[in-house]
Design an enzyme around this catalytic site. Sequence first.
Site, PDB file in Angstrom:
ATOM      1  N   GLY A  10       9.212  -4.219   0.499  1.00 25.39           N
ATOM      2  CA  GLY A  10       8.620  -3.270   1.444  1.00 25.39           C
ATOM      3  C   GLY A  10       7.901  -3.963   2.589  1.00 25.39           C
ATOM      4  N   VAL A  11       8.380  -5.165   2.943  1.00 20.39           N
ATOM      5  CA  VAL A  11       7.690  -5.946   3.985  1.00 20.39           C
ATOM      6  C   VAL A  11       7.772  -5.280   5.360  1.00 20.39           C
ATOM      7  N   GLY A  13       7.292  -2.125   5.898  1.00 22.69           N
ATOM      8  CA  GLY A  13       6.427  -0.947   5.932  1.00 22.69           C
ATOM      9  C   GLY A  13       5.045  -1.273   6.476  1.00 22.69           C
ATOM     10  N   GLN A  14       4.189  -0.262   6.511  1.00 19.67           N
ATOM     11  CA  GLN A  14       2.824  -0.466   7.026  1.00 19.67           C
ATOM     12  C   GLN A  14       2.098  -1.576   6.269  1.00 19.67           C
ATOM     13  N   GLN A  90      10.065   4.827  -1.837  1.00 19.71           N
ATOM     14  CA  GLN A  90      10.202   6.064  -1.088  1.00 19.71           C
ATOM     15  C   GLN A  90       8.801   6.650  -1.180  1.00 19.71           C
ATOM     16  N   SER A  91       8.023   6.508  -0.121  1.00 17.99           N
ATOM     17  CA  SER A  91       6.571   6.702  -0.226  1.00 17.99           C
ATOM     18  C   SER A  91       6.090   8.052   0.289  1.00 17.99           C
ATOM     19  N   THR A 134      -1.134   4.416  -6.898  1.00 15.54           N
ATOM     20  CA  THR A 134      -1.592   5.362  -5.892  1.00 15.54           C
ATOM     21  C   THR A 134      -2.555   6.415  -6.437  1.00 15.54           C
ATOM     22  N   GLU A 136      -2.216   9.346  -5.864  1.00 12.20           N
ATOM     23  CA  GLU A 136      -1.391  10.509  -6.219  1.00 12.20           C
ATOM     24  C   GLU A 136      -1.214  10.616  -7.738  1.00 12.20           C
ATOM     25  N   TYR A 158       7.189  12.063  -6.569  1.00 10.20           N
ATOM     26  CA  TYR A 158       6.655  10.744  -6.182  1.00 10.20           C
ATOM     27  C   TYR A 158       5.564  10.306  -7.157  1.00 10.20           C
ATOM     28  N   LYS A 162       5.637   7.159  -9.748  1.00 11.84           N
ATOM     29  CA  LYS A 162       4.609   6.111  -9.690  1.00 11.84           C
ATOM     30  C   LYS A 162       3.830   6.004 -11.010  1.00 11.84           C
ATOM     31  N   ARG A 193       0.892   3.074  10.754  1.00  6.16           N
ATOM     32  CA  ARG A 193       1.240   4.102   9.765  1.00  6.16           C
ATOM     33  C   ARG A 193       2.526   4.819  10.174  1.00  6.16           C
TER      34      ARG A 193
HETATM   35  P1  NDP Z   1       5.813   2.662   3.958  1.00  8.40           P
HETATM   36  O1  NDP Z   1       6.590   3.915   3.730  1.00  8.40           O
HETATM   37  O2  NDP Z   1       5.242   2.361   5.290  1.00  8.40           O
HETATM   38  O3  NDP Z   1       6.736   1.414   3.547  1.00  8.40           O
HETATM   39  C1  NDP Z   1       7.611   1.456   2.449  1.00  8.40           C
HETATM   40  C2  NDP Z   1       8.472   0.216   2.466  1.00  8.40           C
HETATM   41  O4  NDP Z   1       9.404   0.301   1.376  1.00  8.40           O
HETATM   42  C3  NDP Z   1       9.327   0.044   3.723  1.00  8.40           C
HETATM   43  O5  NDP Z   1       9.435  -1.325   3.995  1.00  8.40           O
HETATM   44  C4  NDP Z   1      10.662   0.606   3.289  1.00  8.40           C
HETATM   45  O6  NDP Z   1      11.761   0.112   4.042  1.00  8.40           O
HETATM   46  C5  NDP Z   1      10.709   0.075   1.868  1.00  8.40           C
HETATM   47  N1  NDP Z   1      11.665   0.749   0.997  1.00  8.40           N
HETATM   48  C6  NDP Z   1      11.814   2.076   0.793  1.00  8.40           C
HETATM   49  N2  NDP Z   1      12.761   2.308  -0.131  1.00  8.40           N
HETATM   50  C7  NDP Z   1      13.234   1.098  -0.498  1.00  8.40           C
HETATM   51  C8  NDP Z   1      14.228   0.662  -1.399  1.00  8.40           C
HETATM   52  N3  NDP Z   1      14.953   1.525  -2.116  1.00  8.40           N
HETATM   53  N4  NDP Z   1      14.454  -0.660  -1.529  1.00  8.40           N
HETATM   54  C9  NDP Z   1      13.755  -1.553  -0.803  1.00  8.40           C
HETATM   55  N5  NDP Z   1      12.798  -1.205   0.067  1.00  8.40           N
HETATM   56  C10 NDP Z   1      12.548   0.106   0.212  1.00  8.40           C
HETATM   57  O7  NDP Z   1       4.669   2.633   2.844  1.00  8.40           O
HETATM   58  P2  NDP Z   1       3.215   1.946   2.916  1.00  8.40           P
HETATM   59  O8  NDP Z   1       3.324   0.612   3.505  1.00  8.40           O
HETATM   60  O9  NDP Z   1       2.256   2.928   3.443  1.00  8.40           O
HETATM   61  O10 NDP Z   1       2.883   1.828   1.355  1.00  8.40           O
HETATM   62  C11 NDP Z   1       3.232   0.656   0.617  1.00  8.40           C
HETATM   63  C12 NDP Z   1       3.275   1.011  -0.861  1.00  8.40           C
HETATM   64  O11 NDP Z   1       2.015   1.476  -1.298  1.00  8.40           O
HETATM   65  C13 NDP Z   1       4.272   2.111  -1.228  1.00  8.40           C
HETATM   66  O12 NDP Z   1       4.792   1.783  -2.515  1.00  8.40           O
HETATM   67  C14 NDP Z   1       3.420   3.362  -1.319  1.00  8.40           C
HETATM   68  O13 NDP Z   1       4.004   4.286  -2.207  1.00  8.40           O
HETATM   69  C15 NDP Z   1       2.129   2.779  -1.867  1.00  8.40           C
HETATM   70  N6  NDP Z   1       0.904   3.463  -1.510  1.00  8.40           N
HETATM   71  C16 NDP Z   1       0.625   3.710  -0.189  1.00  8.40           C
HETATM   72  C17 NDP Z   1      -0.574   4.280   0.174  1.00  8.40           C
HETATM   73  C18 NDP Z   1      -0.919   4.571   1.595  1.00  8.40           C
HETATM   74  O14 NDP Z   1      -1.852   5.355   1.816  1.00  8.40           O
HETATM   75  N7  NDP Z   1      -0.262   3.955   2.577  1.00  8.40           N
HETATM   76  C19 NDP Z   1      -1.584   4.633  -0.868  1.00  8.40           C
HETATM   77  C20 NDP Z   1      -1.184   4.281  -2.205  1.00  8.40           C
HETATM   78  C21 NDP Z   1       0.012   3.717  -2.501  1.00  8.40           C
HETATM   79  P3  NDP Z   1      12.162   0.761   5.479  1.00  8.40           P
HETATM   80  O15 NDP Z   1      11.193   0.164   6.473  1.00  8.40           O
HETATM   81  O16 NDP Z   1      13.546   0.303   5.641  1.00  8.40           O
HETATM   82  O17 NDP Z   1      11.991   2.244   5.322  1.00  8.40           O
HETATM   83  P1  GDR Z   2      -0.146  11.892   1.038  1.00 12.43           P
HETATM   84  O1  GDR Z   2      -0.121  11.694   2.616  1.00 12.43           O
HETATM   85  O2  GDR Z   2       0.724  12.986   0.584  1.00 12.43           O
HETATM   86  O3  GDR Z   2      -1.590  11.949   0.648  1.00 12.43           O
HETATM   87  O4  GDR Z   2       0.527  10.530   0.544  1.00 12.43           O
HETATM   88  P2  GDR Z   2       0.295  12.650   3.810  1.00 12.43           P
HETATM   89  O5  GDR Z   2      -0.319  12.060   5.019  1.00 12.43           O
HETATM   90  O6  GDR Z   2       1.762  12.907   3.834  1.00 12.43           O
HETATM   91  O7  GDR Z   2      -0.415  14.045   3.437  1.00 12.43           O
HETATM   92  C1  GDR Z   2      -1.838  14.136   3.297  1.00 12.43           C
HETATM   93  C2  GDR Z   2      -2.233  15.603   3.177  1.00 12.43           C
HETATM   94  O8  GDR Z   2      -2.035  16.239   4.453  1.00 12.43           O
HETATM   95  C3  GDR Z   2      -1.417  17.493   4.233  1.00 12.43           C
HETATM   96  N1  GDR Z   2      -0.691  17.893   5.450  1.00 12.43           N
HETATM   97  C4  GDR Z   2       0.398  17.280   5.947  1.00 12.43           C
HETATM   98  N2  GDR Z   2       1.064  16.180   5.540  1.00 12.43           N
HETATM   99  C5  GDR Z   2       2.136  15.771   6.302  1.00 12.43           C
HETATM  100  N3  GDR Z   2       2.792  14.649   5.948  1.00 12.43           N
HETATM  101  N4  GDR Z   2       2.547  16.463   7.403  1.00 12.43           N
HETATM  102  C6  GDR Z   2       1.898  17.597   7.834  1.00 12.43           C
HETATM  103  O9  GDR Z   2       2.280  18.213   8.810  1.00 12.43           O
HETATM  104  C7  GDR Z   2       0.767  18.014   7.084  1.00 12.43           C
HETATM  105  N5  GDR Z   2      -0.122  19.038   7.223  1.00 12.43           N
HETATM  106  C8  GDR Z   2      -0.988  18.952   6.230  1.00 12.43           C
HETATM  107  C9  GDR Z   2      -0.516  17.265   3.032  1.00 12.43           C
HETATM  108  O10 GDR Z   2      -0.134  18.499   2.436  1.00 12.43           O
HETATM  109  C10 GDR Z   2      -1.422  16.399   2.161  1.00 12.43           C
HETATM  110  O11 GDR Z   2      -2.283  17.201   1.411  1.00 12.43           O
HETATM  111  C11 GDR Z   2       0.176   9.283   1.122  1.00 12.43           C
HETATM  112  C12 GDR Z   2       1.395   8.352   1.035  1.00 12.43           C
HETATM  113  O12 GDR Z   2       1.117   7.175   1.744  1.00 12.43           O
HETATM  114  C13 GDR Z   2       1.695   8.015  -0.404  1.00 12.43           C
HETATM  115  O13 GDR Z   2       2.705   7.006  -0.449  1.00 12.43           O
HETATM  116  C14 GDR Z   2       0.420   7.459  -1.052  1.00 12.43           C
HETATM  117  O14 GDR Z   2       0.656   7.175  -2.418  1.00 12.43           O
HETATM  118  C15 GDR Z   2      -0.719   8.457  -0.922  1.00 12.43           C
HETATM  119  O15 GDR Z   2      -0.922   8.717   0.463  1.00 12.43           O
HETATM  120  C16 GDR Z   2      -2.017   7.922  -1.497  1.00 12.43           C
END
Ligand code: NDP
Ligand code: GDR
Length: 353
Positions: A10-11, A13-14, A90-91, A134, A136, A158, A162, A193
């Site tokens: 997931g390098v 990603g964010q 798939q986050s 997470t 979640e 999700y 997890k 993000r």
């Molecule tokens: P992102 O969605 O920004 O990044 C996810 C990464 O995973 C991307 O590099 C994506 O690739 C890659 N990826 C997705 N599916 C696959 C797959 N099948 N095989 C290989 N790579 C894959 O997530 P974040 O950086 O925000 O989060 C990082 C991790 O932390 C995730 O596991 C998320 O569930 C978890 N997490 C995030 C939180 C948050 O608030 N951000 C809070 C708690 C947990 P591509 O760029 O090609 O899509």
């Molecule tokens: P979350 O993040 O589900 O907490 O998961 P997200 O930002 O998608 O939603 C946060 C809250 O906002 C409400 N919401 C909306 N959400 C989205 N995406 N779009 C909208 O238009 C909208 N309006 C209101 C949602 O219902 C929810 O309650 C994130 C991800 O990064 C996960 O991978 C990670 O594990 C958790 O945070 C911690």
Amino acid sequence: MTGKTALITGVTGQDGAYLARLLLSKGYRVHGIKRRSSSFNTDRIDDIYEDPHVPDPHLTLHYGDLTDATNLIRIVQETKPDEIYNLAAQSHVQVSFETPEYTANADALGTLRLLEAIRILKLEQKTRFYQASTSELYGLAREVPQRETTPFYPRSPYGVAKLYAYWITVNYREAYGIHASNGILFNHESPLRGETFVTRKITRGAAAIALGRQDVLYLGNLDARRDWGHAAEYVRGMWMMVQQDEPDDYVLATGETTSVRQLAEWAFADAGIILEWRGTGVEEQGFCAKTGALRVAVDPRYFRPTEVDLLIGDPGKAHQKLGWKHETSVRELVREMVTADLETMKLARIGRS
Ligand code: NDP
Ligand code: GDR
């Protein structure tokens, strides 16, 4: 300088982008797994990318996927990392209701595949493992605030995927002595993000409306409350967990919770628009106090079949044992994100003219 080698899934990603920077700054050789895609997907790490023709590069990217076990085993075999950070997933919670099987395959079994790679290659004593768990997992929160001992009750495919990943990480730690830790991270955000998560959707929407590029921002549940911190600080916490003598599980959070509605108010204010709310439920709308123009509306398509209403974390254990603490407040975070989105959009306009 450590001279260590790390593998980040997931390098692209964010979190992967922030973590790769952090590890490079500490002298690590970093290997990252990226997915094949029909267009470039390395925007977030382009500035640290190294030409593969450079001898002995600090950052090396490998094509791979968490659903492909043989590919993962080969990459782990070739890189023999000291540390694996499993961030790939798939986050998106809402998307997981549309793609539950794929989400389980990537997020749950993907974690198992990596742990098995460590075992198959007999790297149990060498390779430390970090699992991106997470808040979640708490879902229908049974305790407020949530801490490491709070029972789990996930509310989405999700979250359920997890949950498996969390427990298989604990199990491989206990069964095979792998230094494997779960970071139970609450929401963390940044200018990097993904655009469909609510914070970034709001900060981009506010910026686009302020610049006259968009009229209305459509959102789902405005009452949902989250504990939002800054991603750059949370990846530091990941690294700290992996450096401990003993593996363990830790919550990273700010201890403060904010509603989506409040976050939208702040973001629009930072873009120069004061919002006034009228109506309730699906009828609720946000208007510009100055012009009376409609700026925010609720669209039920963004409601989730089962919602997580309230998350607020207790980071006490991470503070005590790791010395980790968040620094950026949610208010400062929103300002940083709106400022970045305004700048990017203004530059894009100059680029086009
Ligand atoms: P992102 O969605 O920004 O990044 C996810 C990464 O995973 C991307 O590099 C994506 O690739 C890659 N990826 C997705 N599916 C696959 C797959 N099948 N095989 C290989 N790579 C894959 O997530 P974040 O950086 O925000 O989060 C990082 C991790 O932390 C995730 O596991 C998320 O569930 C978890 N997490 C995030 C939180 C948050 O608030 N951000 C809070 C708690 C947990 P591509 O760029 O090609 O899509
Ligand atoms: P979350 O993040 O589900 O907490 O998961 P997200 O930002 O998608 O939603 C946060 C809250 O906002 C409400 N919401 C909306 N959400 C989205 N995406 N779009 C909208 O238009 C909208 N309006 C209101 C949602 O219902 C929810 O309650 C994130 C991800 O990064 C996960 O991978 C990670 O594990 C958790 O945070 C911690």
